[in-house]
Enzyme design. Sequence first.
Site, mmCIF file in Angstrom:
data_model
loop_
_atom_site.group_PDB
_atom_site.id
_atom_site.type_symbol
_atom_site.label_atom_id
_atom_site.label_comp_id
_atom_site.label_asym_id
_atom_site.label_seq_id
_atom_site.Cartn_x
_atom_site.Cartn_y
_atom_site.Cartn_z
ATOM 1 N N SER A 30 5.264 -0.857 3.357
ATOM 2 C CA SER A 30 5.766 -1.446 2.096
ATOM 3 C C SER A 30 5.183 -2.834 1.881
ATOM 4 O O SER A 30 4.730 -3.172 0.779
ATOM 5 C CB SER A 30 7.293 -1.573 2.145
ATOM 6 O OG SER A 30 7.885 -0.313 2.047
ATOM 7 N N ARG A 34 2.282 -4.525 -1.047
ATOM 8 C CA ARG A 34 2.634 -5.717 -1.825
ATOM 9 C C ARG A 34 1.697 -6.875 -1.530
ATOM 10 O O ARG A 34 1.352 -7.663 -2.426
ATOM 11 C CB ARG A 34 4.089 -6.098 -1.537
ATOM 12 C CG ARG A 34 5.081 -5.097 -2.158
ATOM 13 C CD ARG A 34 6.375 -5.065 -1.381
ATOM 14 N NE ARG A 34 7.415 -4.292 -2.028
ATOM 15 C CZ ARG A 34 7.570 -2.967 -1.933
ATOM 16 N NH1 ARG A 34 6.703 -2.245 -1.239
ATOM 17 N NH2 ARG A 34 8.566 -2.352 -2.538
ATOM 18 N N ARG A 130 5.714 14.519 -7.820
ATOM 19 C CA ARG A 130 6.786 13.518 -7.704
ATOM 20 C C ARG A 130 7.120 12.902 -9.067
ATOM 21 O O ARG A 130 6.251 12.736 -9.910
ATOM 22 C CB ARG A 130 6.400 12.454 -6.676
ATOM 23 C CG ARG A 130 6.265 13.083 -5.303
ATOM 24 C CD ARG A 130 5.976 12.084 -4.248
ATOM 25 N NE ARG A 130 7.087 11.170 -4.058
ATOM 26 C CZ ARG A 130 7.056 10.136 -3.235
ATOM 27 N NH1 ARG A 130 5.958 9.886 -2.543
ATOM 28 N NH2 ARG A 130 8.095 9.354 -3.110
ATOM 29 N N ASP A 328 13.971 6.130 4.432
ATOM 30 C CA ASP A 328 12.797 6.657 5.132
ATOM 31 C C ASP A 328 13.120 7.080 6.566
ATOM 32 O O ASP A 328 12.262 7.642 7.252
ATOM 33 C CB ASP A 328 11.675 5.614 5.141
ATOM 34 C CG ASP A 328 11.121 5.393 3.734
ATOM 35 O OD1 ASP A 328 11.249 6.304 2.889
ATOM 36 O OD2 ASP A 328 10.584 4.306 3.481
ATOM 37 N N LYS A 355 10.907 12.734 -2.184
ATOM 38 C CA LYS A 355 9.954 11.985 -1.356
ATOM 39 C C LYS A 355 8.661 12.795 -1.200
ATOM 40 O O LYS A 355 8.390 13.678 -1.993
ATOM 41 C CB LYS A 355 10.607 11.650 -0.005
ATOM 42 C CG LYS A 355 11.786 10.679 -0.152
ATOM 43 C CD LYS A 355 11.314 9.337 -0.682
ATOM 44 C CE LYS A 355 12.466 8.410 -1.008
ATOM 45 N NZ LYS A 355 12.009 7.184 -1.666
#
Length: 448
Positions: A30, A34, A130, A328, A355
């Site tokens: 994650s 970013r 998704r 997760d 997911k």
Amino acid sequence: MAINNTLISYRQSHLRGTLVAHKDIPGDKSISHRALFLAAFATGITEIDGLNTGEDVAHTQLALEAMGVKIENLGAGKRLVHGLGGTNLTQPKNPLYLGNSGTTTRLLGGVITPFPIAVTIYGDASLSQRPMRRMILPLKEMGATFETNTNETLPLTIRGTSTPAALHYVMPIPSAQVKSSVLLAGINTQGVTSVHEPLKTRDHTEKLMDYLGIPLTTTSHASGGQTLSVVGKCHYAAKNITVPGDPSAAVFFAVAAAITPHSCITIEGINWSPYRRRAFEVLEMMGTKVTILRRTQICGEEIADLRIESNTLNSITLEAQEAPSLIDEYPALAVAAAAARGTSIFRGLRELRYKESNRLEGIFRNLSTCGIEVRVDDDTLIVKGTSGLPIFGGVTINVFKDHRIAMALYILGMIARNPIIIQGADCIASSFPHFSSVSENLSFMRAA
Ligand code: S3P
């Protein structure tokens, strides 16, 4: 390093060893996405260290490069990102392939929205199923237009705009990806863009924005929610970023140590954010001995070194409000529940269906195949544990091309009398390319 398509997991007598962030545990996925996106808009050059080396993050890098951001590879996990510093993203020549990466897709939508470019994005079979409506809705309000099919899934074309409108968005479902998408659009949009989250989700975008001096304010509400506001267009100077180890990768080894008798492992340098450490707290609540050996901070994020020791595991009941902090980790926790004493109940798992695969179904099917008593009742997962007894094993598992299902089932194989064969394990490369060699190094001795 490529991962074999078939992995065979053997029962272990005990696990011993030390896992170190970046060497054994990949950089936090994650935060890696970013770091690349925010470095791309900084003024100056950002050195990123410890970037996740999996395919998902590589897709974020390739997408940025295709839109004019220069990124130098200085070896595994090290990058130099030449920030645009106020100049525009450029029109990519070709459609962008984003592989399996939902985070790349949803964050990229926000990144493109405030620029006058039209970008077609597509992905693999799983990503193409998704839901993207959750990203499309707020970005349309900011002025982007979307060409999609009726299901609003990939492939789709995003047309950004040179006159984006600042937005106040109330999140209809908890999603760190959608929140981040809107905030990333906000940094290149004139005015105050804000997101109200009734249920808080991981805050890595906010933490990194704060570290980089981006004008972001957080207002907490008595209801437990919060509002995040960013003032754009903002200019900020590049600042080097070190990515901590990924707790969502480390948790598989924590569960492996928790369920394999006489095990003791150490995990160094993992992200210990309150939004990401919950699974380790849950393992502790179930009876695992979790000792925090050291705590520190990197780039505004908490980091920890841990020792995990096996112990008798008891079942646990987790309520729906826990879901954003464990989203997760449920595949790994379902394996812990399978080895525990008693029946574990995990409520509010609706989002698990959307997911990389329908994870609720994947957990149910595969635990059932392994002989575990498991039930799904609407959005609740119910797992009856074996009270520490080994399972029979000797089965071949279809992991539905989902890296976390593959890693969870591999770990379950460590308490199976007969090997568990994981087919389609190459999907693990999306987040953790060297997973199997790290597991093998931890495995001290095959049990008789
Ligand atoms: C992520 C947020 C979570 C998580 C995903 C990564 C992120 O999804 O499941 O693996 O990096 O923002 P949500 O958007 O559903 O919170």
